[in-house]
Design a protein around this motif. Structure first.
Motif, PDB file in Angstrom:
ATOM      1  N   PRO A  13       0.812  -1.227   0.000  1.00 43.46           N
ATOM      2  CA  PRO A  13       0.000   0.000   0.000  1.00 43.46           C
ATOM      3  C   PRO A  13       0.843   1.273   0.000  1.00 43.46           C
ATOM      4  O   PRO A  13       0.348   2.331  -0.374  1.00 43.46           O
ATOM      5  CB  PRO A  13      -0.832  -0.126   1.275  1.00 43.46           C
ATOM      6  N   ALA A  14       2.121   1.165   0.411  1.00 40.96           N
ATOM      7  CA  ALA A  14       3.033   2.313   0.350  1.00 40.96           C
ATOM      8  C   ALA A  14       4.038   2.153  -0.785  1.00 40.96           C
ATOM      9  O   ALA A  14       5.121   2.735  -0.753  1.00 40.96           O
ATOM     10  CB  ALA A  14       3.761   2.479   1.683  1.00 40.96           C
ATOM     11  N   SER A  15       3.658   1.410  -1.802  1.00 46.21           N
ATOM     12  CA  SER A  15       4.519   1.226  -2.969  1.00 46.21           C
ATOM     13  C   SER A  15       4.866   2.560  -3.599  1.00 46.21           C
ATOM     14  O   SER A  15       3.996   3.404  -3.816  1.00 46.21           O
ATOM     15  CB  SER A  15       3.787   0.342  -3.992  1.00 46.21           C
ATOM     16  N   ARG A  16       6.141   2.729  -3.936  1.00 47.54           N
ATOM     17  CA  ARG A  16       6.546   3.924  -4.669  1.00 47.54           C
ATOM     18  C   ARG A  16       6.296   3.782  -6.170  1.00 47.54           C
ATOM     19  O   ARG A  16       6.290   4.771  -6.891  1.00 47.54           O
ATOM     20  CB  ARG A  16       8.022   4.226  -4.429  1.00 47.54           C
ATOM     21  N   PRO A  32      14.782   6.321  -4.217  1.00 46.22           N
ATOM     22  CA  PRO A  32      14.551   7.744  -4.552  1.00 46.22           C
ATOM     23  C   PRO A  32      15.833   8.555  -4.618  1.00 46.22           C
ATOM     24  O   PRO A  32      15.863   9.622  -5.233  1.00 46.22           O
ATOM     25  CB  PRO A  32      13.638   8.225  -3.427  1.00 46.22           C
ATOM     26  N   ARG A  33      16.901   8.061  -4.014  1.00 46.24           N
ATOM     27  CA  ARG A  33      18.148   8.820  -3.992  1.00 46.24           C
ATOM     28  C   ARG A  33      18.934   8.686  -5.289  1.00 46.24           C
ATOM     29  O   ARG A  33      19.988   9.305  -5.448  1.00 46.24           O
ATOM     30  CB  ARG A  33      19.000   8.387  -2.795  1.00 46.24           C
ATOM     31  N   ASP A  78      10.598   8.738 -11.612  1.00 47.27           N
ATOM     32  CA  ASP A  78      11.614   9.681 -12.087  1.00 47.27           C
ATOM     33  C   ASP A  78      11.059  10.610 -13.164  1.00 47.27           C
ATOM     34  O   ASP A  78      11.465  11.781 -13.247  1.00 47.27           O
ATOM     35  CB  ASP A  78      12.823   8.919 -12.626  1.00 47.27           C
ATOM     36  N   GLU A  79      10.128  10.139 -13.982  1.00 43.85           N
ATOM     37  CA  GLU A  79       9.542  11.011 -14.999  1.00 43.85           C
ATOM     38  C   GLU A  79       8.672  12.083 -14.359  1.00 43.85           C
ATOM     39  O   GLU A  79       8.638  13.226 -14.838  1.00 43.85           O
ATOM     40  CB  GLU A  79       8.763  10.174 -16.006  1.00 43.85           C
ATOM     41  N   LEU A  80       7.974  11.746 -13.279  1.00 48.04           N
ATOM     42  CA  LEU A  80       7.235  12.781 -12.547  1.00 48.04           C
ATOM     43  C   LEU A  80       8.202  13.781 -11.916  1.00 48.04           C
ATOM     44  O   LEU A  80       7.965  14.993 -11.939  1.00 48.04           O
ATOM     45  CB  LEU A  80       6.351  12.140 -11.480  1.00 48.04           C
ATOM     46  N   LYS A  81       9.293  13.300 -11.374  1.00 43.66           N
ATOM     47  CA  LYS A  81      10.280  14.218 -10.787  1.00 43.66           C
ATOM     48  C   LYS A  81      10.884  15.127 -11.858  1.00 43.66           C
ATOM     49  O   LYS A  81      11.114  16.315 -11.608  1.00 43.66           O
ATOM     50  CB  LYS A  81      11.367  13.413 -10.079  1.00 43.66           C
ATOM     51  N   LEU A 114       5.885  16.259  -0.764  1.00 48.87           N
ATOM     52  CA  LEU A 114       6.534  17.566  -0.641  1.00 48.87           C
ATOM     53  C   LEU A 114       8.050  17.461  -0.519  1.00 48.87           C
ATOM     54  O   LEU A 114       8.770  18.350  -0.970  1.00 48.87           O
ATOM     55  CB  LEU A 114       5.965  18.298   0.572  1.00 48.87           C
ATOM     56  N   GLN A 115       8.537  16.373   0.064  1.00 48.05           N
ATOM     57  CA  GLN A 115       9.976  16.241   0.282  1.00 48.05           C
ATOM     58  C   GLN A 115      10.645  15.420  -0.818  1.00 48.05           C
ATOM     59  O   GLN A 115      11.656  15.834  -1.376  1.00 48.05           O
ATOM     60  CB  GLN A 115      10.229  15.610   1.647  1.00 48.05           C
ATOM     61  N   GLU A 116      10.084  14.256  -1.127  1.00 49.56           N
ATOM     62  CA  GLU A 116      10.748  13.369  -2.093  1.00 49.56           C
ATOM     63  C   GLU A 116      10.538  13.829  -3.530  1.00 49.56           C
ATOM     64  O   GLU A 116      11.401  13.625  -4.385  1.00 49.56           O
ATOM     65  CB  GLU A 116      10.248  11.941  -1.899  1.00 49.56           C
ATOM     66  N   TYR A 117       9.402  14.451  -3.800  1.00 52.95           N
ATOM     67  CA  TYR A 117       9.104  14.937  -5.149  1.00 52.95           C
ATOM     68  C   TYR A 117       9.227  16.446  -5.276  1.00 52.95           C
ATOM     69  O   TYR A 117       9.024  16.987  -6.359  1.00 52.95           O
ATOM     70  CB  TYR A 117       7.704  14.493  -5.580  1.00 52.95           C
TER      71      TYR A 117
END
Length: 607
Positions: free
Chosen positions: A80-83, A98-99, A181-184, A255-258
């Motif tokens: 449920p918390a899949s990235r 994410p890094r 990564d494409e959203l970022k 807000l932080q990761e993206y």
């Protein structure tokens, strides 16, 4: 700069592999099942603690590993918390590091008074319907004068297409739109161009397709409260702590990761939290303010009950920057179209007077729930609000898409009046928002669409027929057809027609006037000192006052005939022209042409 939001849910990578964590208090057994394509999955047993947390470390798992959780030795479910869930919510989750994404340092956002919002749906914004294609259209928005893009929800949902409000994996971008990564890269490109990016998030329900939580964590849902979409989320009942943390971390994650610049919280009136010592919305705001100190991060509400007490004109822990002002839209819609069905009923009596009050006071009605069918239970006038805490719009996804045929307001008024709704939303002290395609006068509808199958598909079809199956509601567009989805994509070729270029230039000029005359004066705007007067049958004179004695005035004729206005009803002679529509410079001051609007800035007067 590399960004990762640490959270107790999901996966954590380290040099020795991957640790998987799942809150599944109703599960008797839980295993991590690594996907091996057509071969049976590789099973790794997890261990549970007393609070229902299951944990498993797999030494050879890495970024890119595909996995599911197996519940009670029988049901495979996504994290449920899949990235990332590349095959949708019924498929396996993917371990994401994410890094690995490198952010450019330096961007801290823009202050709220500079916000000019542009709401878009990723799937229909471009023919490709992807984050990558959307990034290629951002320069157009900058040249127009937009300062903030607002994405309709991107959390993973069942099916290929949908509005996004029925997401079931709140941490994973929808697979059809692209990778994390494409959203970022979309967000980073926006920042390079000076654009903020806000994300629409849904913390009031899970969608019906792909939601496996009741199987192993029924504590996510209230046993006593409901929402318009089924059981309400459990924010204040037994075992609600982990539910609250799941959504609080989700807000911080985006807000932080993206590096999103803000969140718009959908339908907070459907969030039930009467029993907590601290309401979930207050706690969310406090946690966000603390975690994003030093950045301009904006929190916006949609609240059908209004409730302006949660708003503040400057960023404050526990409070929100702004709220969508449906009252402005509804009063404007009724004044222009005369429609009074459903929730427009509340605005049918003296709509011009209500529009004038919306211009000067913000929200019109306070704290009243709606009956079935849309009318309010009772009408209580709202107190004046700081106008910078309200978002005004002539179009948004709801107000177009919840019509039977998805017509934009410009298609419902005389051609001479088609541009006025947009201009009236752009040139007030409130924060303006455009809906994608509005800037060139898009003619395409924005319809309701959802790629559902089986019983769910039939239930949606029948529901639309019950709601709209009368009069011109016959032969409704099929909400589950790809044709309906495709029909909702504005064609940018219209922007290159003479009519489209004219509308684009009009919007560009209006936003330039806003930047010059309105935005720099937001901090000086007074509250409770603005006024409006009816002029004849279809006219309004509006005055917004500043603390330096200056006044922004609007002379508006929402009718097909010119108005002759008495001298005592006019603004100051020495006022500077700000913007005019259908009102040539040589028009006598006492004449207001049909379907015209004129803005001026001058010394304060009392009419």
């Amino acid at each position: 700069m590399r960004c990762q939001h640490d959270m107790p849910f999901g996966v954590r990578l380290d040099k020795g592999g991957v640790t998987f964590r799942l809150w599944a208090p109703a599960a008797r057994m839980a295993d991590v099942a690594l996907d091996r394509g057509s071969a049976p999955p590789e099973i790794h047993p997890a261990e549970a603690d007393a609070e229902g947390w299951w944990e498993c470390h797999v030494a050879h798992a890495t970024a890119g590993t595909m996995y599911r959780w197996r519940i009670d030795d029988r049901q495979l479910v996504p994290d449920p918390a899949s990235r990332q869930n590349p095959e949708g919510p019924h498929g396996p989750s993917c371990v994401v590091d994410p890094r690995q994404f490198e952010w450019e340092a330096g961007w801290t956002g823009r202050p709220w008074n500079e916000a000019v919002l542009y709401e878009l749906h990723v799937g229909t914004f471009t023919p490709e319907g992807t984050f990558e294609a959307a990034a290629g259209r951002l320069q157009h928005l900058v040249e127009l004068g937009i300062t903030a893009v607002e994405l309709m929800p991107v959390a993973n949902f069942g099916g290929r297409f949908g509005w996004g409000y029925d997401g079931v994996l709140p941490y994973a971008p929808h697979d059809a739109y692209g990778t994390p990564d494409e959203l970022k890269r979309f967000v980073q490109q926006a920042h390079r161009l000076g654009l903020m990016v806000l994300l629409d998030v849904v913390y009031n329900h899970f969608g019906p397709d792909g939601n496996y939580l009741p199987l192993y964590a029924p504590e996510f849902f209230s046993k006593t409260k409901t929402s318009p979409w089924g059981a309400a989320l459990n924010f204040d009942g037994p075992d609600s702590h982990q539910v609250r943390e799941f959504f609080l971390h989700n807000a911080l994650y985006w807000l932080q990761e993206y590096r999103f610049d803000g969140l718009r919280l959908d339908a907070v009136h459907a969030i039930h939290d009467e029993g907590s010592a601290k309401h979930i919305l207050q706690e969310l705001s406090e946690r966000v303010r603390q975690a994003t100190h030093g950045r301009h991060v904006h929190l916006v509400l949609e609240n059908e009950d209004n409730g302006h007490a949660s708003l503040a004109p400057a960023a404050q822990p526990g409070r929100f920057d702004a709220q969508w002002n449906d009252d402005f839209h509804h009063a404007l819609h009724v004044a222009l179209t005369g429609e009074t069905q459903r929730y427009y009923h509340d605005y049918g009596a003296a709509p011009l007077d209500l529009l004038g009050r919306a211009f000067t006071h913000g929200m019109l009605f306070e704290g009243s729930p709606r009956k079935e069918g849309g009318r309010r239970v009772h009408i209580e006038p709202a107190a004046p609000q700081p106008l910078c805490t309200l978002v005004n719009f002539a179009h948004n996804h709801d107000q177009i898409g919840n019509r039977a045929r998805g017509e934009r307001l410009a298609q419902l008024v005389p051609p001479e009046a088609a541009a006025l709704p947009t201009l009236l939303s752009l040139l007030t002290p409130a924060i303006p928002m455009l809906f994608f395609g509005e800037e060139w006068g898009a003619r395409e509808p924005f319809l309701y669409f959802a790629d559902w199958e089986g019983e769910l598909r039939e239930a949606v079809r029948e529901g639309r027929k019950r709601e709209f199956g009368h009069g011109d509601g016959r032969d409704l567009p099929d909400p589950c057809s790809s044709d309906t989805f495709d029909a909702s994509r504005p064609d940018p070729a219209h922007a290159r027609t003479p009519e489209g270029r004219e509308r684009l230039e009009l919007v560009r000029a209006a936003l330039a006037a806003r930047r010059k005359w309105i935005t720099p004066r937001q901090q000086q705007l007074l509250t409770g000192r603005h006024s409006s007067q009816r002029i004849g049958a279809r006219g309004l004179a509006v005055q917004w006052r500043y603390d330096d004695g200056r006044m922004l005035s609007l002379e508006l004729n929402l009718g097909p005939e010119p108005l002759q206005v008495e001298p005592q009803q006019l603004g100051p002679v020495e006022a500077q022209p700000v913007f005019a529509h259908r009102c040539p410079a040589d028009t006598p001051r006492g004449t207001w042409p049909a379907w015209s609007a004129r803005w001026t800035l001058g010394e304060e007067i009392t009419l």
